[in-house]
Design a protein around this motif. Structure first.
Motif, PDB file in Angstrom:
ATOM      1  N   MET A   1      -7.130  68.095 -62.623  1.00 29.72           N
ATOM      2  CA  MET A   1      -6.249  68.579 -61.579  1.00 29.72           C
ATOM      3  C   MET A   1      -4.802  68.546 -62.057  1.00 29.72           C
ATOM      4  SD  MET A   1      -7.817  69.551 -58.854  1.00 29.72           S
ATOM      5  CE  MET A   1      -6.404  69.614 -57.757  1.00 29.72           C
ATOM      6  N   GLY A   2      -4.053  69.560 -61.668  1.00 28.49           N
ATOM      7  CA  GLY A   2      -2.617  69.571 -61.844  1.00 28.49           C
ATOM      8  C   GLY A   2      -1.968  69.102 -60.547  1.00 28.49           C
ATOM      9  N   ALA A   3      -0.955  69.786 -60.127  1.00 29.01           N
ATOM     10  CA  ALA A   3      -0.306  69.466 -58.864  1.00 29.01           C
ATOM     11  C   ALA A   3      -1.209  69.855 -57.712  1.00 29.01           C
ATOM     12  CB  ALA A   3       1.024  70.190 -58.761  1.00 29.01           C
ATOM     13  N   THR A   4      -1.318  68.949 -56.743  1.00 32.03           N
ATOM     14  CA  THR A   4      -2.138  69.240 -55.572  1.00 32.03           C
ATOM     15  C   THR A   4      -1.265  69.862 -54.487  1.00 32.03           C
ATOM     16  OG1 THR A   4      -1.777  67.018 -54.723  1.00 32.03           O
ATOM     17  CG2 THR A   4      -3.727  67.348 -56.100  1.00 32.03           C
ATOM     18  N   ARG A   5      -1.908  70.498 -53.570  1.00 32.81           N
ATOM     19  CA  ARG A   5      -1.186  71.126 -52.482  1.00 32.81           C
ATOM     20  C   ARG A   5      -0.641  70.072 -51.547  1.00 32.81           C
ATOM     21  NH1 ARG A   5      -6.532  71.086 -51.126  1.00 32.81           N
ATOM     22  NH2 ARG A   5      -7.062  70.514 -48.976  1.00 32.81           N
ATOM     23  N   SER A   6       0.346  70.376 -50.796  1.00 35.64           N
ATOM     24  CA  SER A   6       0.932  69.477 -49.800  1.00 35.64           C
ATOM     25  C   SER A   6       0.573  69.971 -48.421  1.00 35.64           C
ATOM     26  CB  SER A   6       2.456  69.422 -49.964  1.00 35.64           C
ATOM     27  OG  SER A   6       2.811  68.908 -51.221  1.00 35.64           O
ATOM     28  N   ILE A   7       0.470  68.996 -47.526  1.00 33.58           N
ATOM     29  CA  ILE A   7       0.186  69.342 -46.141  1.00 33.58           C
ATOM     30  C   ILE A   7       1.281  68.718 -45.279  1.00 33.58           C
ATOM     31  CG2 ILE A   7      -2.299  69.481 -46.513  1.00 33.58           C
ATOM     32  CD1 ILE A   7      -2.562  66.736 -45.231  1.00 33.58           C
ATOM     33  N   GLN A   8       1.433  69.248 -44.103  1.00 34.97           N
ATOM     34  CA  GLN A   8       2.423  68.751 -43.161  1.00 34.97           C
ATOM     35  C   GLN A   8       1.716  68.047 -42.015  1.00 34.97           C
ATOM     36  OE1 GLN A   8       4.749  71.504 -40.663  1.00 34.97           O
ATOM     37  NE2 GLN A   8       6.586  70.518 -41.505  1.00 34.97           N
ATOM     38  N   VAL A   9       2.152  66.798 -41.768  1.00 37.50           N
ATOM     39  CA  VAL A   9       1.599  66.050 -40.655  1.00 37.50           C
ATOM     40  C   VAL A   9       2.763  65.584 -39.787  1.00 37.50           C
ATOM     41  CG1 VAL A   9      -0.450  65.292 -41.915  1.00 37.50           C
ATOM     42  CG2 VAL A   9       1.614  63.883 -41.954  1.00 37.50           C
ATOM     43  N   TYR A  10       2.458  65.239 -38.574  1.00 38.07           N
ATOM     44  CA  TYR A  10       3.466  64.800 -37.617  1.00 38.07           C
ATOM     45  C   TYR A  10       3.175  63.340 -37.237  1.00 38.07           C
ATOM     46  CZ  TYR A  10       4.340  69.779 -37.227  1.00 38.07           C
ATOM     47  OH  TYR A  10       4.622  71.082 -37.531  1.00 38.07           O
ATOM     48  N   ILE A  11       4.201  62.520 -37.324  1.00 38.37           N
ATOM     49  CA  ILE A  11       4.091  61.109 -36.937  1.00 38.37           C
ATOM     50  C   ILE A  11       5.028  60.915 -35.754  1.00 38.37           C
ATOM     51  CG2 ILE A  11       4.330  58.719 -37.678  1.00 38.37           C
ATOM     52  CD1 ILE A  11       3.883  59.646 -40.522  1.00 38.37           C
ATOM     53  N   VAL A  12       4.448  60.612 -34.601  1.00 37.11           N
ATOM     54  CA  VAL A  12       5.216  60.555 -33.363  1.00 37.11           C
ATOM     55  C   VAL A  12       4.909  59.253 -32.640  1.00 37.11           C
ATOM     56  CG1 VAL A  12       5.299  63.068 -33.136  1.00 37.11           C
ATOM     57  CG2 VAL A  12       3.387  61.793 -32.129  1.00 37.11           C
ATOM     58  N   GLY A  13       5.593  59.046 -31.562  1.00 38.44           N
ATOM     59  CA  GLY A  13       5.415  57.818 -30.789  1.00 38.44           C
ATOM     60  C   GLY A  13       6.348  56.732 -31.305  1.00 38.44           C
ATOM     61  N   GLU A  14       5.842  55.517 -31.384  1.00 35.56           N
ATOM     62  CA  GLU A  14       6.656  54.363 -31.774  1.00 35.56           C
ATOM     63  C   GLU A  14       6.706  54.203 -33.292  1.00 35.56           C
ATOM     64  OE1 GLU A  14       8.519  52.884 -29.735  1.00 35.56           O
ATOM     65  OE2 GLU A  14       7.714  53.943 -27.996  1.00 35.56           O
ATOM     66  N   SER A  15       7.053  55.298 -33.971  1.00 38.38           N
ATOM     67  CA  SER A  15       7.254  55.243 -35.419  1.00 38.38           C
ATOM     68  C   SER A  15       8.684  54.818 -35.710  1.00 38.38           C
ATOM     69  CB  SER A  15       6.971  56.602 -36.045  1.00 38.38           C
ATOM     70  OG  SER A  15       7.362  56.624 -37.401  1.00 38.38           O
ATOM     71  N   TYR A  16       8.883  54.216 -36.880  1.00 34.24           N
ATOM     72  CA  TYR A  16      10.236  53.810 -37.256  1.00 34.24           C
ATOM     73  C   TYR A  16      11.143  55.030 -37.339  1.00 34.24           C
ATOM     74  CZ  TYR A  16      14.079  51.965 -40.039  1.00 34.24           C
ATOM     75  OH  TYR A  16      15.325  51.629 -40.504  1.00 34.24           O
ATOM     76  N   LYS A  17      10.632  56.139 -37.938  1.00 42.55           N
ATOM     77  CA  LYS A  17      11.354  57.412 -37.983  1.00 42.55           C
ATOM     78  C   LYS A  17      10.358  58.538 -37.713  1.00 42.55           C
ATOM     79  CE  LYS A  17      15.550  56.619 -40.595  1.00 42.55           C
ATOM     80  NZ  LYS A  17      16.441  57.098 -41.677  1.00 42.55           N
ATOM     81  N   PRO A  18      10.188  58.888 -36.428  1.00 38.90           N
ATOM     82  CA  PRO A  18       9.245  59.953 -36.098  1.00 38.90           C
ATOM     83  C   PRO A  18       9.698  61.275 -36.715  1.00 38.90           C
ATOM     84  CG  PRO A  18      10.005  58.773 -34.142  1.00 38.90           C
ATOM     85  CD  PRO A  18      10.869  58.357 -35.257  1.00 38.90           C
ATOM     86  N   GLY A  19       8.721  62.159 -36.969  1.00 41.01           N
ATOM     87  CA  GLY A  19       9.063  63.470 -37.501  1.00 41.01           C
ATOM     88  C   GLY A  19       7.911  64.066 -38.262  1.00 41.01           C
TER      89      GLY A  19
END
Length: 878
Positions: A179-197
């Motif tokens: 494998m070379g570079a793998t693809r990236s995915i976007q996830v959302y971290i919300v609620g009582e996260s230190y830095k939601p986003g």
């Protein structure tokens, strides 16, 4: 090797031009597809290795050296063991970038998707490198091989498919797929996260990895119900306690593009502190029990006391405290409530079913107690169980009795107890203390053991180095702590009278410094016991102490034991000295009658007590006085030196005369110069030293006074005065007693014979035929005695007197130490005559005291200096 820019330009050209330029540079045209990729991968790897999070505590402090006040306060709080919420520090970080997390190993179960990069290397007949991307249709297009459908396959399945396809479509080629570079995915971290986003993460990142990338949780986040939401539905509920406490990561799912990680607020919490391995505040859910809480806290410590656990609880708006027995299984399985504060205390240090052996023993510590146990069950051999300097005549058993824990003390003879004699082999109770003392009071005495004679030189040096190191450590610790002993020595322990002063003013002539006391000496080991006993009273209302004074080895205050007798008190004091008077001793006792104290004196035969024919019971505040033998004294010694037939140091009886001692020494030799004998005495030496000290102090005050007021005729001699004062302070006192030895031996002395004292020294020189001259002359020296020469002749032979000389006070120091002025008055208004010189005399020309600021004390100062010099010269000339 072409540069990276040239490689990019080559790739942009048509295929035919690429092959033509590749042949020109001597490069395989097929390698152009992979050429330069190593450098890009290296750059990517460096970027991947850069941390995406950093410690929150260094967010503000990494560009400066000093700490902010709030950070210092936080450190102090941490030192105070403040309870923290469990698990938050595991994910506590500060996101430093929103770049996707790459550079981690690719698992074999990884699902290949659009955008993934695959590295294909063909080798065999020719070597070809391909760096290929999965296109939008899910294919990998391999040059000269064709397209291969890989999207949706696992990483291991893709490797097998590519190898199989190349084997079918080529001949003699082998393949390596990675494998070379793998693809990236976007996830959302919300609620009582230190830095939601929204965060870009690797396509094979899990929920816990995404939480770490985002910096963890806020201060009120829940760790027990982290939700993974996909397409509007909750896929899994992740309890991080399963991961942190049990190591169970089964709910830690791999993320997909567009997933949402929701962190709800924290639920109920319970604090656990005390004797647990991991005290903290824990979040609870459901019907969790005390057993679950103890599991969260890592279990209890070995010395935790489960029989009485404190639970502070809030119920109906009121705080309450409950004490639970968690050693009971049913109580342990009871449920906990939010807000509970559980405190597990340590098991008390008190050990039941044991006795404590303390002091000069080889194996101190606790021993198992059994009913009927006696001292001999612990101490079976004086050679193997006791230290070599242990006192075999004195031991104590300390016992607490009753609810008030009053102390009872029993005395025993250690040697008799080891032999099993019933009177001393006491039966022990549980929690008794058995104290064995050293027979010495100081560490120096303990070190002087006969076994030290068998040590080799290297062993002695090692022991000396250890002692030096211990002394240095002690001095260093005292210097660091700056311990002041003033309060301890000057205070009265909160208003209490010091123990020794209960028996009158203590005799401190033989007092030993606390730093010099041996570790197991009586004074050191009895101190804590005496402090407790001081607050107790006997049935008669007296303090439980007795005092022994006089001719015993260790006089002082001792605890009143239950079996206290005069014989035991003598044993406690280390036995009798050789000077003890055995026919009579005395006990002073204070009796309380109708609120008044009456003093009673009881005399008894000490020999009968020591032999056991009789004994006298003691009570609190009794004082035993062991008398000294009449006319007993320590050995008196007198030294005879010089022209004595048998010189040396002689032991004398009290009151012996000098003439009797000289007769014992065989008289004098034929060369003895009796007129020049020097007799010195220790007490006179001390008197001279005190007089010189007082004279120096008076002289200093007079010099200072003259210097300030300007009295006197000249100020230029101040330095000379200071020099002469320094000479006075440096003079060693001789302690000479002027004696006319020939008259004493002939019985012609009007004062009679000399009664000798301890430390007296008689110096008898050889015959002398010289005259000495000293003081304010040009050259102080000695001359051969000439009967025809006078004092003035000898002074002239020495160059005459100096300017500062006092010619009116010239005197002669006779060989026996007596003084005679040079000029003697013969009439009312005139002086005439000169002192007649004899062999061994010394002529002294003193300093003119009027020359030095008219100080009245100078005549005394100069006399002391010159006379001491004459006496020392006579002694040193023997």
């Amino acid at each position: 090797m072409p540069s990276q820019e040239q490689i990019e330009q080559l790739r942009a050209l048509p295929r035919e031009q690429q092959e033509q330029l590749a042949r020109q540079f001597g490069i395989d045209a097929e390698a152009l597809q992979y050429l330069g990729q190593d450098e890009r991968d290296t750059q990517q790897s460096v970027a991947d290795d850069e941390p995406v999070t950093q410690d929150r505590s260094t967010q503000q402090g990494q560009v400066r050296g000093a700490l902010l006040p709030n950070e210092v306060e936080a450190q102090f709080d941490s030192l105070e063991s403040k309870l923290e919420h469990f698990g938050y520090d595991m994910f506590a970080g500060e996101p430093s970038t929103f770049a996707p997390v790459t550079g981690t190993p690719v698992p074999s179960s990884y699902i290949i998707g659009i955008g993934d990069m695959v590295r294909v290397q063909l080798f065999g007949q020719r070597t070809v490198y391909h760096y290929l991307a999965v296109n939008r249709e899910g294919y990998l297009i391999i040059p000269d091989v064709g397209q291969v459908q890989v999207a949706g396959l696992t990483y291991s399945s893709m490797q097998e498919l590519i190898k199989h396809t190349i084997d079918e479509r080529t001949i003699g080629q082998q393949v390596a797929v990675s494998m070379g570079a793998t693809r990236s995915i976007q996830v959302y971290i919300v609620g009582e996260s230190y830095k939601p986003g929204a965060y870009m993460v690797s396509s094979f990142a899990t929920v816990s990895q995404a939480l770490h990338v985002s910096g963890g949780f806020s201060d009120i986040a829940s760790l027990r119900d982290v939700q993974l939401v996909r397409g509007g539905n909750v896929v899994t509920n992740f309890d991080l306690y399963d991961l942190l406490i049990k190591g169970d990561s089964s709910a830690d799912r791999i993320l997909q593009n567009g997933d949402v990680i929701f962190i709800p607020p924290r639920g109920n919490t319970v604090a656990v502190e005390g004797e647990v391995n991991r005290p903290a505040i824990y979040e609870i859910k459901g019907d969790e029990t005390f057993a679950d809480l103890l599991e969260f806290a890592g279990g209890t410590k070995p010395d935790a006391y489960m029989g009485d656990v404190t639970v502070r609880r809030v119920r109906e708006g009121r705080r309450s405290v409950r004490n639970l027995d968690l050693s009971d299984e049913s109580t342990l399985q009871a449920g906990v409530q939010g807000g509970d504060h559980i405190v597990l205390r340590t098991t008390p240090e008190t050990v039941d079913d044991a006795v404590m052996l303390v002091g000069a023993v080889n194996r101190p510590g606790r021993y198992e107690w059994q009913p009927g146990m006696r001292i001999s069950d612990m101490l079976k051999s004086s050679r193997h169980d006791l230290l070599e300097y242990a006192d075999l005549s004195y031991g104590l058993v300390v016992r607490e009795e009753g609810t008030r824990r009053r102390l009872q003390v029993w005395q025993f003879d250690v040697a008799n107890a080891i032999e099993g004699q019933a009177e001393d082999d006491l039966e022990l109770n549980e929690r008794d203390y058995v104290l064995i003392f050293s027979r010495y009071q100081t560490e120096e005495e303990e070190r002087q053991n006969i076994s030290d004679l068998s040590l080799t030189q290297d062993e002695r040096r090692r022991a000396e180095r250890r002692r030096s190191l211990d002394a240095y450590r002690q001095a260093y610790i005292e210097g660091m702590t700056q311990v002041s002993t003033t309060a301890n020595n000057g205070s009265r322990n909160g208003g209490e009278v010091p123990i020794r002063e209960l028996f009158g003013t203590p005799d401190d002539d033989d007092a030993i410094s606390p730093d010099e006391l041996a570790e197991y000496s009586r004074d050191r080991m009895l101190e804590p016991l005496m402090q407790r006993l001081q607050r107790q009273r006997t049935e008669r209302g007296n303090t439980p102490f007795v005092y022994v004074a006089g001719e015993v080895n260790h006089p002082g205050v001792y605890p009143l034991v239950q079996n206290a007798t005069a014989r035991r008190l003598v044993a406690a004091a280390g036995g009798l000295r050789d000077s003890a008077y055995l026919q009579r001793a005395e006990i002073t006792r204070i009796n309380l009658d109708a609120g008044e104290a009456e003093t009673e004196y009881k005399a008894f035969d000490l020999m009968d007590v020591i032999l056991g024919n009789r004994d006298i019971e003691l009570q609190g505040r009794d004082r035993l006085n062991v008398l000294s033998i009449p006319e007993w004294q320590n050995t008196y010694e007198v030294t005879l030196r010089g022209e004595v037939r048998f010189p040396g140091t002689y032991a004398i009886r009290r009151g012996e005369d000098l003439s009797a001692l000289i007769e014992r020494a065989g008289g004098f030799t034929d060369f003895a110069f009796l007129e020049g004998a020097v007799f010195t005495r220790q007490e006179l030496r001390e008197q001279e030293r005190r007089r010189m000290t007082m004279l120096a102090e008076e002289l200093q005050r007079e010099i200072a006074s003259n210097s300030i007021t300007g009295t006197g005729g000249s100020n230029q001699s101040y330095d000379q005065m200071r020099t002469l004062l320094a000479d006075l302070m440096s003079v060693e006192p001789v302690g000479r007693l002027i004696v006319d030895l020939p008259r004493i031996l002939n019985g012609q002395s009007q004062a009679g014979d000399i009664q000798l004292k301890d430390g007296d020294v008689l110096h008898v020189p050889s015959r002398m035929d010289s005259i000495s001259i000293m003081g304010e002359v040009q050259m102080a020296t000695s001359y051969r005695f000439d009967r025809d020469l006078t004092v003035t002749d000898y002074i002239n032979m020495s160059g005459g007197t100096k300017q500062k000389a006092d010619t009116d006070r010239i005197y002669v120091v006779r060989a026996n130490g007596s003084l005679e002025p040079h000029r003697q008055r013969r009439g009312w208004f005139s002086t005439s005559g000169s002192a007649q010189l004899r062999p061994g005399d010394a002529i002294v020309v003193p300093l003119d005291t009027t020359y030095t600021e008219n100080l009245e004390l100078w005549s005394q100062v100069t006399s002391i200096i010159y006379n001491s010099a004459v006496a020392l010269a006579a002694i040193n000339g023997i």
